[in-house]
Write an enzyme that holds these catalytic residues in place. Sequence first.
Site, PDB file in Angstrom:
ATOM      1  N   SER A 135      36.934  36.008  38.545  1.00  0.00           N
ATOM      2  CA  SER A 135      35.877  36.892  38.061  1.00  0.00           C
ATOM      3  C   SER A 135      35.020  36.132  37.060  1.00  0.00           C
ATOM      4  O   SER A 135      35.495  35.204  36.404  1.00  0.00           O
ATOM      5  CB  SER A 135      36.487  38.116  37.372  1.00  0.00           C
ATOM      6  OG  SER A 135      35.503  38.870  36.686  1.00  0.00           O
ATOM      7  N   TYR A 148      42.103  41.460  30.680  1.00  0.00           N
ATOM      8  CA  TYR A 148      41.574  41.259  32.035  1.00  0.00           C
ATOM      9  C   TYR A 148      40.845  39.911  32.112  1.00  0.00           C
ATOM     10  O   TYR A 148      41.093  39.102  33.016  1.00  0.00           O
ATOM     11  CB  TYR A 148      40.614  42.384  32.428  1.00  0.00           C
ATOM     12  CG  TYR A 148      39.958  42.120  33.766  1.00  0.00           C
ATOM     13  CD1 TYR A 148      40.704  42.170  34.947  1.00  0.00           C
ATOM     14  CD2 TYR A 148      38.610  41.777  33.850  1.00  0.00           C
ATOM     15  CE1 TYR A 148      40.114  41.898  36.173  1.00  0.00           C
ATOM     16  CE2 TYR A 148      38.014  41.513  35.071  1.00  0.00           C
ATOM     17  CZ  TYR A 148      38.768  41.575  36.229  1.00  0.00           C
ATOM     18  OH  TYR A 148      38.189  41.293  37.437  1.00  0.00           O
TER      19      TYR A 148
END
Length: 250
Positions: A135, A148
């Site tokens: 990501s 995250y």
Amino acid sequence: MNIVLVTGASSGFGQAICRKLIADGYKVIGAARRLDKLQKLAQELGANFLPLTLDVSKKDSVETILLQLPKEFQPIDILINNAGLALGLEPAYEADYNDWQTMIETNVIGLVHLTHQILPGMVERNSGYIINLGSVAGTYPYKGGNVYGASKAFVKQFSANLRTDLLGKKIRVTNIEPGLCGGTEFSNVRFHGNAEQAAEVYKDVDFITPEDIANTVSWLVNTPSHFNVNSIEIMPVAQASAGLAVSKGV
């Protein structure tokens, strides 16, 4: 016919990747926790798709299930580590530790363990491709991204180190780093099922779709075998990395 294992195959990126690679002529093992969704996908995709109930965070079940794969779906030539999630968007000092633990177990430990199980076979055959779904959060911090983002930074660095360890082997490794993507369950999961809050993230934004990521995967696996994309960062035109923030009066 190359055999592909896609994790997180029951929705979003994983489901779109399975559809695209089946259309490209691959045999695909679609792995996820929700068997009902996988079975529905199997009805759509046909005999070249194998639904596999798998929770990547459960170490023992991963090892057992891989040993039980039908002969016609062995060996695994391409591993797509797509399973992952974000939970919560609170600042670190207000975050739920259980959310942190779940993200680490899935995004880091699950990915590492599955890779560790499959990579030796690729090395033995001197052929293979590992595609990790990272990501942009692994590069650019944002408020509430704490664990995250850290988990995706791990995926980024792990991918780079795999490339180093595999130098001299005919095995490719790519880290795909998507930005804002809609049409998935990502934000619904992040906000613990709050659909209204999830919808607000994508309101009035021309976001990336799961099909965009699936087409990227298709392009990668169909490039020449001497060709390696170390990482590929993809954002919608509507998104860019934020400028440095300043809090005045502190």
